[in-house]
Write a protein that holds these residues in place. Structure first.
Motif, PDB file in Angstrom:
ATOM      1  N   PRO A   1      49.483  36.222  32.331  1.00 53.11           N
ATOM      2  CA  PRO A   1      49.000  35.050  31.419  1.00 53.11           C
ATOM      3  C   PRO A   1      48.708  33.794  32.189  1.00 53.11           C
ATOM      4  CG  PRO A   1      51.451  35.343  31.587  1.00 53.11           C
ATOM      5  CD  PRO A   1      50.866  36.550  32.019  1.00 53.11           C
ATOM      6  N   HIS A   2      48.940  33.836  33.444  1.00 52.92           N
ATOM      7  CA  HIS A   2      48.405  32.890  34.361  1.00 52.92           C
ATOM      8  C   HIS A   2      47.548  32.951  35.452  1.00 52.92           C
ATOM      9  CE1 HIS A   2      51.742  30.651  32.561  1.00 52.92           C
ATOM     10  NE2 HIS A   2      52.569  31.499  32.844  1.00 52.92           N
ATOM     11  N   ALA A   3      46.763  34.107  35.181  1.00 57.09           N
ATOM     12  CA  ALA A   3      45.825  34.363  36.280  1.00 57.09           C
ATOM     13  C   ALA A   3      44.464  35.023  35.751  1.00 57.09           C
ATOM     14  CB  ALA A   3      46.266  35.351  37.177  1.00 57.09           C
ATOM     15  N   GLU A   4      43.402  34.393  36.394  1.00 58.76           N
ATOM     16  CA  GLU A   4      42.073  35.234  36.024  1.00 58.76           C
ATOM     17  C   GLU A   4      41.870  36.123  37.169  1.00 58.76           C
ATOM     18  OE1 GLU A   4      38.564  32.793  34.693  1.00 58.76           O
ATOM     19  OE2 GLU A   4      37.859  33.169  36.613  1.00 58.76           O
ATOM     20  N   THR A   5      41.274  37.126  36.961  1.00 58.48           N
ATOM     21  CA  THR A   5      41.107  38.211  37.895  1.00 58.48           C
ATOM     22  C   THR A   5      39.215  38.611  37.769  1.00 58.48           C
ATOM     23  OG1 THR A   5      43.141  39.223  37.671  1.00 58.48           O
ATOM     24  CG2 THR A   5      41.577  40.592  38.789  1.00 58.48           C
ATOM     25  N   ARG A   6      38.797  38.642  39.017  1.00 58.66           N
ATOM     26  CA  ARG A   6      37.335  38.827  39.079  1.00 58.66           C
ATOM     27  C   ARG A   6      37.257  40.077  39.976  1.00 58.66           C
ATOM     28  NH1 ARG A   6      37.933  33.178  38.697  1.00 58.66           N
ATOM     29  NH2 ARG A   6      37.936  32.921  40.830  1.00 58.66           N
ATOM     30  N   PHE A   7      36.315  40.906  39.472  1.00 63.08           N
ATOM     31  CA  PHE A   7      35.886  42.297  40.203  1.00 63.08           C
ATOM     32  C   PHE A   7      34.514  42.202  40.697  1.00 63.08           C
ATOM     33  CE2 PHE A   7      39.563  43.104  37.439  1.00 63.08           C
ATOM     34  CZ  PHE A   7      40.243  44.008  38.319  1.00 63.08           C
ATOM     35  N   GLU A   8      34.060  42.279  41.781  1.00 63.11           N
ATOM     36  CA  GLU A   8      32.743  42.635  42.335  1.00 63.11           C
ATOM     37  C   GLU A   8      32.799  44.004  43.100  1.00 63.11           C
ATOM     38  OE1 GLU A   8      29.307  40.919  45.249  1.00 63.11           O
ATOM     39  OE2 GLU A   8      31.300  39.775  45.018  1.00 63.11           O
ATOM     40  N   VAL A   9      31.859  44.958  42.613  1.00 59.94           N
ATOM     41  CA  VAL A   9      32.101  46.423  43.237  1.00 59.94           C
ATOM     42  C   VAL A   9      30.643  46.115  44.209  1.00 59.94           C
ATOM     43  CG1 VAL A   9      31.171  48.639  42.626  1.00 59.94           C
ATOM     44  CG2 VAL A   9      32.236  47.364  40.741  1.00 59.94           C
ATOM     45  N   VAL A  10      31.121  46.644  45.499  1.00 63.32           N
ATOM     46  CA  VAL A  10      30.359  46.775  46.574  1.00 63.32           C
ATOM     47  C   VAL A  10      29.785  48.205  46.700  1.00 63.32           C
ATOM     48  CG1 VAL A  10      30.769  46.619  49.294  1.00 63.32           C
ATOM     49  CG2 VAL A  10      32.112  45.209  47.695  1.00 63.32           C
ATOM     50  N   ARG A  11      30.500  49.112  46.333  1.00 63.67           N
ATOM     51  CA  ARG A  11      29.884  50.456  46.437  1.00 63.67           C
ATOM     52  C   ARG A  11      30.601  51.428  45.298  1.00 63.67           C
ATOM     53  NH1 ARG A  11      30.888  53.940  51.854  1.00 63.67           N
ATOM     54  NH2 ARG A  11      31.946  55.271  50.556  1.00 63.67           N
ATOM     55  N   GLY A  12      30.184  52.503  44.633  1.00 56.70           N
ATOM     56  CA  GLY A  12      30.701  53.264  43.866  1.00 56.70           C
ATOM     57  C   GLY A  12      30.607  52.810  42.443  1.00 56.70           C
ATOM     58  N   ARG A  13      31.455  53.514  41.506  1.00 54.93           N
ATOM     59  CA  ARG A  13      31.487  53.166  40.107  1.00 54.93           C
ATOM     60  C   ARG A  13      32.914  53.114  39.852  1.00 54.93           C
ATOM     61  NH1 ARG A  13      31.716  56.657  35.291  1.00 54.93           N
ATOM     62  NH2 ARG A  13      30.312  56.068  33.951  1.00 54.93           N
ATOM     63  N   MET A  14      32.825  51.767  39.025  1.00 54.63           N
ATOM     64  CA  MET A  14      34.364  51.366  38.521  1.00 54.63           C
ATOM     65  C   MET A  14      34.223  51.183  36.883  1.00 54.63           C
ATOM     66  SD  MET A  14      36.266  47.600  39.210  1.00 54.63           S
ATOM     67  CE  MET A  14      37.488  47.064  38.227  1.00 54.63           C
ATOM     68  N   VAL A  15      35.144  51.809  36.773  1.00 61.02           N
ATOM     69  CA  VAL A  15      35.621  51.819  35.139  1.00 61.02           C
ATOM     70  C   VAL A  15      36.623  50.630  34.934  1.00 61.02           C
ATOM     71  CG1 VAL A  15      36.182  52.778  32.882  1.00 61.02           C
ATOM     72  CG2 VAL A  15      34.690  54.159  34.778  1.00 61.02           C
ATOM     73  N   LEU A  16      36.392  49.632  34.385  1.00 64.60           N
ATOM     74  CA  LEU A  16      37.608  48.529  33.722  1.00 64.60           C
ATOM     75  C   LEU A  16      37.668  48.640  32.429  1.00 64.60           C
ATOM     76  CD1 LEU A  16      38.880  46.050  34.386  1.00 64.60           C
ATOM     77  CD2 LEU A  16      36.826  44.704  33.866  1.00 64.60           C
TER      78      LEU A  16
END
Length: 108
Positions: free
Chosen positions: A46-61
Motif C-alpha cells: 500500500p505504500h510503494a510504487e513499483t516500476r519495471f523496465e525490461v532490458v532483455r527477454g519477455r516479462m509477463v506482469l
C-alpha cells in the motif's frame, strides 16, 4: 530454482529522495531469471510504487488480474495498493530493472 534472483553483476542501491509533500525512499534492483522464473506469490504494497523496465527477454506482469506482456525496452508501473506478480514469459533469460519508491503517505 525458478524463482527470480539477483542479476549477477547488478547493483542494489537505495537512494533517499525527497519533495515537499512526502518523504520517499527509492530502491533500484537489476534482476535476472531463466525461463520459467517467477516471483512465488502475489504482492501488494500500500505504500510503494513499483516500476519495471525490461532490458532483455519477455516479462509477463499480472496486475489486478490482467496480464501485460513486456518486451525489451518496455516499461510498466504498479501503483500503490495494486496486487501483482510477474514471471519470465519467454524461452531466454529475462533481465529486468525494478525500481521501488516507498512513501509513507502513498495514495493519501
Amino acid at each position: 530454482d525458478a524463482h527470480a534472483g539477483y542479476y549477477p553483476g547488478g547493483a542494489d542501491r537505495a537512494r533517499p529522495d525527497a519533495d515537499l509533500d512526502r518523504v520517499r525512499a527509492r530502491v533500484d534492483q537489476r534482476l535476472g531469471t531463466g525461463p520459467g522464473g517467477h516471483v512465488p506469490a502475489d504482492h501488494v504494497d500500500p505504500h510503494a510504487e513499483t516500476r519495471f523496465e525490461v532490458v532483455r527477454g519477455r516479462m509477463v506482469l499480472e496486475r489486478d488480474g490482467r496480464q501485460h506482456v513486456l518486451l525489451a525496452g518496455e516499461r510498466a508501473r504498479v501503483p500503490p495498493g495494486a496486487r501483482y506478480r510477474w514471471c519470465n514469459g519467454g524461452a531466454e533469460e529475462l533481465h529486468v530493472i525494478v525500481e521501488v519508491e516507498i512513501s509513507p503517505r502513498a495514495g493519501a
